[in-house]
Design an enzyme around this catalytic site. Structure first.
Site, short mmCIF file in Angstrom:
data_model
loop_
_atom_site.label_atom_id
_atom_site.label_comp_id
_atom_site.label_asym_id
_atom_site.label_seq_id
_atom_site.Cartn_x
_atom_site.Cartn_y
_atom_site.Cartn_z
N TYR A 51 0.83 -1.20 0.00
CA TYR A 51 0.00 0.00 0.00
C TYR A 51 0.86 1.25 0.00
O TYR A 51 1.81 1.39 0.78
CB TYR A 51 -0.91 0.01 1.23
CG TYR A 51 -1.66 1.33 1.40
CD1 TYR A 51 -2.74 1.64 0.59
CD2 TYR A 51 -1.25 2.27 2.34
CE1 TYR A 51 -3.41 2.83 0.71
CE2 TYR A 51 -1.92 3.47 2.49
CZ TYR A 51 -3.00 3.76 1.67
OH TYR A 51 -3.66 4.96 1.80
N GLY A 58 -5.92 5.42 0.05
CA GLY A 58 -7.28 5.40 0.55
C GLY A 58 -8.14 4.47 -0.29
O GLY A 58 -7.75 3.34 -0.60
#
Length: 513
Positions: A51, A58
């Protein structure tokens, strides 16, 4: 020079960095730790989905980002979130946030390049702080907007505060011989995903709140001496039978301040004897705002003490996402950037400081109201009653300011609003909580300044200047440098400001050179 990176950073150390001319250096061990962690991230992230390194952010994390665009991704994150509005934050808050962010990176779990460490150190030591705005952060994926403005500075863009001016970062960097960072792998996300702004503001709040409590105890000691109250209100025998540390501490502080007083009365001498009167001119017990100070200020002191523990824990924590752990040969995704710990404590502190302001206002009212104190003219008026007004005007200001505190004391912690396409479906509002707390603290300073002016005027009216305890005499001398008792009516707003300057912990002049 104080070296950080190998030990817990305390609130007292942060106070030195923020309000004195103390410089910080990074330990060699911490730098090596950061280097190893960065190299691990580079190797571990190869051929993996991590990530914020090769994904969007998000709710956009479902989209993969190509290897050639990974660095552009970090720059885009910073620039796109520079969206703050409202007033620019005081540079002291920004500097505090920068120190907090740096200390978190030194734990070596963020995967950042060491150049980011050195740049933050140099900016802090040179008092170069980015212009950051009060509105924008929801305190859940960290202080995203406020930290984005810090990130903008770190890449050499945006505006900064430097030597009392706001200037372009690129210009100041060139003048100071400082180079911006070049993004390596995840520095944009690492800077922005964290609780450092709410924590930095919280650091300043607690430093000032501790100071406020001290001044509140000073005021209570003075007012009890000037009205010649009884000594048992603050006795160890009375207060030690309650098992609260704050109450005992405050009572002991008042006893220390009143040591040697010839004005404080002994109950045994005045009342514990044969008495024939059926009505007593002197009160057997004073109003609660006078005799219950340990019981009122004690829980305020305890609240600040616990909040200090929470803030120090956050200062010394890894509070970004993901957490890069080479010892475990893994990267962990979660929510250490969530600011609930700070948000809740800031709400508690602002409630406590509001009560401190309420106590000061009640003590002011006691001094102003001749029917309550039975020893002073209305509004501490040394002039002609009806023609002159004494300190009547400043009481309005105290009352108005306390009323604002009471409204601001409503909690921010429970005002979560989902956002970010419901990815952030419950948030802390920690930065808002910390900023509102700072407003309450400023208000309380104003009320206590008015109280100390009132006490000073009352002592002058009663001609007690030479009869106070040694400690209280020194406090009075400090106030006298900013406020002089008066007879003829005159504007007081400048004197309120002057007294405020004596009360607040201020930035050393050396610090801003």
């Amino acid at each position: 020079m104080i070296t950080i990176g190998d030990q817990i950073v305390t609130l007292d150390q942060l106070k030195g960095f923020l309000y004195s001319n103390e410089q910080l250096e990074i330990s060699a061990a911490a730098i090596e730790r950061v280097k190893r962690n960065h190299q691990f991230l580079i190797h571990f992230s190869t051929d993996k989905i991590i990530y914020g390194i090769n994904t969007g952010f998000g709710p956009m994390a479902q989209y993969r980002v190509s290897d050639e665009d990974r660095k552009t991704l970090q720059y885009n994150l910073i620039r796109s979130h520079c969206s703050g509005t409202g007033n620019a934050l005081d540079p002291i808050y920004v500097k505090a946030a920068m120190i907090v962010r740096l200390n978190s990176f030194l734990i070596g779990k963020s995967g950042v390049h060491e150049s980011l460490i050195f740049l933050l150190r140099d900016l802090i030591n040179n008092n170069i702080t980015p212009v950051v705005f009060e509105h924008g952060g929801v305190g859940a994926s960290g202080d995203l907007v406020q930290l984005a403005h810090l990130g903008q500075c770190l890449i050499g863009e945006g505006s900064v505060h430097y030597k009392g001016e706001i200037r372009e970062a690129a210009e100041v960097f060139a003048e100071a011989g400082i180079s911006p960072i070049t993004i390596q792998i995840r520095e944009g996300l690492a800077v922005m995903n964290g609780t450092s702004f709410m924590t930095g503001i919280g650091v300043v709040n607690l430093i000032q709140a501790q100071n406020l409590v001290n001044w509140s105890v000073n005021a209570a000691s003075l007012i009890n001496e000037l009205i010649a109250s009884y000594d048992d209100y603050f006795s160890s025998e009375l207060n030690d039978v309650k098992l609260h540390a704050g109450q005992r501490k405050v009572a002991a502080q008042i006893r220390e301040r009143l040591e040697g007083s010839t004005l404080i009365k002994s109950r045994a001498t005045h009342l514990y004897k044969k008495v024939d009167e059926m009505y007593f001119e002197d009160k057997v017990q004073e109003y609660y705002s006078i005799r219950c100070v340990p019981q009122i200020v004690g829980p305020i002191s305890d609240t600040i003490e616990y909040a200090t523990t929470v803030i120090e824990n956050e200062v010394n924590s890894v509070n970004d996402n993901p957490v890069v752990d080479e010892a475990a040969n893994n990267i962990y995704h979660g929510g250490n950037f969530h600011g609930d710990y700070i948000s809740l404590e800031m709400d508690k502190v602002k409630i406590a400081i509001t009560k401190l302001a309420m106590l000061a206002e009640r003590q002011v009212n006691y001094l102003m109201n001749s029917k309550l104190n039975n020893m002073l003219p209305p509004f501490l008026n040394k002039g002609v009653l009806g023609l002159n007004f004494g300190l009547q005007g400043v009481q309005f200001t105290a009352t108005s300011t306390v009323a604002e505190c009471q409204t601001l004391a409503n909690p921010m912690y429970v005002h979560s609003i989902p956002n970010n396409n419901d990815n952030q479906d419950i948030v802390s509002m920690g930065t808002n909580s910390a900023l509102i707390c700072s407003k309450v603290i400023e208000n309380a300073y104003q009320v206590i300044a008015i109280e100390l002016m009132s006490i000073t005027q009352a002592i002058d009216i009663l001609k007690l200047n030479d009869r106070l305890s040694v400690y209280n005499s020194s406090v009075l001398a400090t106030i006298h440098t900013a406020f002089v008792p008066f007879t003829e009516d005159q504007p007081k707003y400048k004197e309120i400001r002057n007294v405020l300057s004596k009360l607040r912990i201020s930035i050393s002049k050396e610090t801003v050179k």
